[in-house]
Write a protein that holds these residues in place. Structure first.
Motif, PDB file in Angstrom:
ATOM      1  N   LEU A  96       3.077   8.981   7.469  1.00  0.00           N
ATOM      2  CA  LEU A  96       2.565   7.825   6.727  1.00  0.00           C
ATOM      3  C   LEU A  96       3.760   6.878   6.636  1.00  0.00           C
ATOM      4  N   ILE A  97       3.579   5.715   7.193  1.00  0.00           N
ATOM      5  CA  ILE A  97       4.708   4.827   7.451  1.00  0.00           C
ATOM      6  C   ILE A  97       4.545   3.536   6.666  1.00  0.00           C
ATOM      7  N   GLY A  98       5.506   3.217   5.822  1.00  0.00           N
ATOM      8  CA  GLY A  98       5.452   1.958   5.079  1.00  0.00           C
ATOM      9  C   GLY A  98       6.134   0.845   5.857  1.00  0.00           C
ATOM     10  N   GLY A  99       7.391   0.589   5.523  1.00  0.00           N
ATOM     11  CA  GLY A  99       8.131  -0.541   6.094  1.00  0.00           C
ATOM     12  C   GLY A  99       8.036  -0.665   7.603  1.00  0.00           C
ATOM     13  N   ALA A 100       8.181   0.434   8.309  1.00  0.00           N
ATOM     14  CA  ALA A 100       8.204   0.362   9.776  1.00  0.00           C
ATOM     15  C   ALA A 100       6.828   0.055  10.376  1.00  0.00           C
ATOM     16  N   SER A 101       5.769   0.116   9.555  1.00  0.00           N
ATOM     17  CA  SER A 101       4.439  -0.210  10.100  1.00  0.00           C
ATOM     18  C   SER A 101       4.198  -1.718  10.075  1.00  0.00           C
ATOM     19  N   LEU A 102       5.167  -2.463   9.540  1.00  0.00           N
ATOM     20  CA  LEU A 102       5.040  -3.921   9.510  1.00  0.00           C
ATOM     21  C   LEU A 102       5.709  -4.553  10.719  1.00  0.00           C
ATOM     22  N   LYS A 103       6.274  -3.707  11.578  1.00  0.00           N
ATOM     23  CA  LYS A 103       6.918  -4.213  12.798  1.00  0.00           C
ATOM     24  C   LYS A 103       6.265  -3.518  13.984  1.00  0.00           C
ATOM     25  N   ALA A 104       5.619  -4.311  14.834  1.00  0.00           N
ATOM     26  CA  ALA A 104       4.826  -3.749  15.933  1.00  0.00           C
ATOM     27  C   ALA A 104       5.652  -2.806  16.806  1.00  0.00           C
ATOM     28  N   GLU A 105       6.815  -3.250  17.191  1.00  0.00           N
ATOM     29  CA  GLU A 105       7.670  -2.472  18.099  1.00  0.00           C
ATOM     30  C   GLU A 105       8.065  -1.134  17.456  1.00  0.00           C
ATOM     31  N   ASP A 106       8.548  -1.189  16.215  1.00  0.00           N
ATOM     32  CA  ASP A 106       8.990   0.032  15.532  1.00  0.00           C
ATOM     33  C   ASP A 106       7.825   1.010  15.346  1.00  0.00           C
ATOM     34  N   PHE A 107       6.682   0.457  14.935  1.00  0.00           N
ATOM     35  CA  PHE A 107       5.518   1.329  14.722  1.00  0.00           C
ATOM     36  C   PHE A 107       5.115   1.990  16.039  1.00  0.00           C
ATOM     37  N   SER A 108       5.160   1.218  17.114  1.00  0.00           N
ATOM     38  CA  SER A 108       4.743   1.774  18.404  1.00  0.00           C
ATOM     39  C   SER A 108       5.720   2.863  18.880  1.00  0.00           C
ATOM     40  N   ILE A 109       6.976   2.737  18.529  1.00  0.00           N
ATOM     41  CA  ILE A 109       7.948   3.790  18.907  1.00  0.00           C
ATOM     42  C   ILE A 109       7.622   5.090  18.148  1.00  0.00           C
ATOM     43  N   ILE A 110       7.217   4.945  16.888  1.00  0.00           N
ATOM     44  CA  ILE A 110       6.825   6.142  16.114  1.00  0.00           C
ATOM     45  C   ILE A 110       5.568   6.771  16.723  1.00  0.00           C
ATOM     46  N   VAL A 111       4.629   5.927  17.099  1.00  0.00           N
ATOM     47  CA  VAL A 111       3.391   6.435  17.724  1.00  0.00           C
ATOM     48  C   VAL A 111       3.738   7.167  19.021  1.00  0.00           C
ATOM     49  N   LYS A 112       4.655   6.615  19.776  1.00  0.00           N
ATOM     50  CA  LYS A 112       5.068   7.268  21.038  1.00  0.00           C
ATOM     51  C   LYS A 112       5.738   8.607  20.748  1.00  0.00           C
ATOM     52  N   PRO A 166      -1.698  -3.493  22.382  1.00  0.00           N
ATOM     53  CA  PRO A 166      -1.259  -2.996  23.692  1.00  0.00           C
ATOM     54  C   PRO A 166      -0.129  -1.981  23.590  1.00  0.00           C
ATOM     55  N   LEU A 167       0.665  -2.064  22.534  1.00  0.00           N
ATOM     56  CA  LEU A 167       1.825  -1.175  22.403  1.00  0.00           C
ATOM     57  C   LEU A 167       1.434   0.259  22.053  1.00  0.00           C
ATOM     58  N   VAL A 168       0.272   0.433  21.443  1.00  0.00           N
ATOM     59  CA  VAL A 168      -0.142   1.790  21.040  1.00  0.00           C
ATOM     60  C   VAL A 168      -1.358   2.280  21.832  1.00  0.00           C
ATOM     61  N   ALA A 169      -1.726   1.514  22.847  1.00  0.00           N
ATOM     62  CA  ALA A 169      -2.968   1.818  23.583  1.00  0.00           C
ATOM     63  C   ALA A 169      -2.947   3.193  24.241  1.00  0.00           C
ATOM     64  N   ASP A 170      -1.755   3.677  24.612  1.00  0.00           N
ATOM     65  CA  ASP A 170      -1.668   4.974  25.310  1.00  0.00           C
ATOM     66  C   ASP A 170      -1.427   6.141  24.361  1.00  0.00           C
ATOM     67  N   ALA A 171      -1.580   5.929  23.079  1.00  0.00           N
ATOM     68  CA  ALA A 171      -1.244   6.966  22.097  1.00  0.00           C
ATOM     69  C   ALA A 171      -2.024   8.256  22.341  1.00  0.00           C
ATOM     70  N   ASP A 172      -1.300   9.359  22.215  1.00  0.00           N
ATOM     71  CA  ASP A 172      -1.957  10.666  22.257  1.00  0.00           C
ATOM     72  C   ASP A 172      -1.970  11.235  20.832  1.00  0.00           C
ATOM     73  N   CYS A 173      -2.330  10.397  19.901  1.00  0.00           N
ATOM     74  CA  CYS A 173      -2.484  10.797  18.506  1.00  0.00           C
ATOM     75  C   CYS A 173      -3.401   9.756  17.862  1.00  0.00           C
ATOM     76  N   ASP A 174      -3.870  10.052  16.659  1.00  0.00           N
ATOM     77  CA  ASP A 174      -4.704   9.057  15.976  1.00  0.00           C
ATOM     78  C   ASP A 174      -3.803   7.991  15.352  1.00  0.00           C
ATOM     79  N   VAL A 175      -4.230   6.757  15.455  1.00  0.00           N
ATOM     80  CA  VAL A 175      -3.441   5.628  14.945  1.00  0.00           C
ATOM     81  C   VAL A 175      -4.270   4.890  13.891  1.00  0.00           C
TER      82      VAL A 175
END
Ligand code: PEP
Length: 255
Positions: A235-251, A32-41
């Motif tokens: 390309l995200i290592g550590g921060a892709s293991l945390k949903a919130e942080d990853f979703s902020i990068i996607v945003k 749900p956190l990345v559902a609105d992404a305007d990029c490929d996830v």
């Protein structure tokens, strides 16, 4: 074509983290956190997590990738996984030539090239990693090395196949260290990669290729890095293991 018309791709690289049940839980939290992404996830996960990850990501905009692929189609290569196996399992992307593979598992520019060709021939999208060590940077070899690694990785890759290649500029000194390249260093490195593609395929083609930056990208620094003209994602290592942080990068990549 320019940054605005190139595909922006945010890809997680989980490395050797998460069991299948943990993978399922993390993707369920992320969806749900990345559902609105305007990029490929994309999430590149350990082989053992692939089935669980694909099931968990079903019906969402999250694509699943692997972290490596062998270059042979089949045979006596105990412990290895072929491109066809990944394809049939539902994998869409695969990371190739990550610096940890080069550093700890004897990956060379030649095997990176062979893996890239195997992935592309099987219909997978290749996320090919290049990057200099701190020593190479300090000796002034960054441009030469990035161009060499890029051209080596793409040997015998056709112009048509290049549409399925993403190149990730990952300075080795910035991976998993918490030290991030400055926005300008990332832009410069990505620019060298694009210049190498231009030398091999022409400037028009190079303008279409997605070049990611990777190396301690996180929720705080992503916006600055992604604002740069040559940075088409991360390309995200550590921060892709945390949903919130990853979703902020996607945003940040979706702006
Ligand atoms: C990576 O594994 O490709 C990477 C960039 O890791 P980190 O974000 O943890 O530096």
């Amino acid at each position: 074509m320019n940054k605005a018309t190139r595909k922006t791709v945010i890809a997680g690289n989980w490395k050797m983290n998460k069991t299948p049940s943990e993978a399922k839980a993390l993707i369920t939290e992320m969806k749900p956190l990345v559902a609105d992404a305007d990029c490929d996830v994309v999430l590149c996960v350990p082989f053992i997590d692939i089935a669980a990850a694909i099931e968990a990501a079903e019906g969402s905009n999250i694509k699943i990738g692997a972290e490596n692929v062998h270059f042979k189609a089949s045979g006596a290569y105990t412990g290895e996984i072929s491109a066809d196996m990944l394809k049939e399992a539902g994998v869409e992307y695969v990371v190739i030539g990550h610096s940890e593979r080069r550093q700890y598992f004897g990956e060379t520019d030649q095997t990176v090239n062979l893996r890239t060709l195997a992935a592309l021939n099987a219909g997978l999208k290749a996320i090919v990693c290049v990057g200099e060590t701190l020593e190479q940077r300090e000796l002034g070899y960054t441009e030469t090395l990035l161009k060499y690694q890029t051209k080596m990785a793409l040997t015998n890759v056709t112009k048509e196949q290049l549409a399925n290649v993403i190149i990730a500029y990952e300075p080795v000194w910035a991976i998993g260290t918490g030290v991030t390249a400055t926005d300008d260093q990332a832009d410069e490195g990505n620019g060298y990669v694009r210049a190498a593609v231009a030398e091999a395929y022409g400037a028009d083609v190079a303008e279409t290729v997605t070049v990611q930056y990777g190396g301690s990208m996180n929720a705080k620094n992503a916006e600055g890095l992604l604002s740069k003209v040559n940075v088409d994602g991360g390309l995200i290592g550590g921060a892709s293991l945390k949903a919130e942080d990853f979703s902020i990068i996607v945003k940040a990549a979706s702006k």
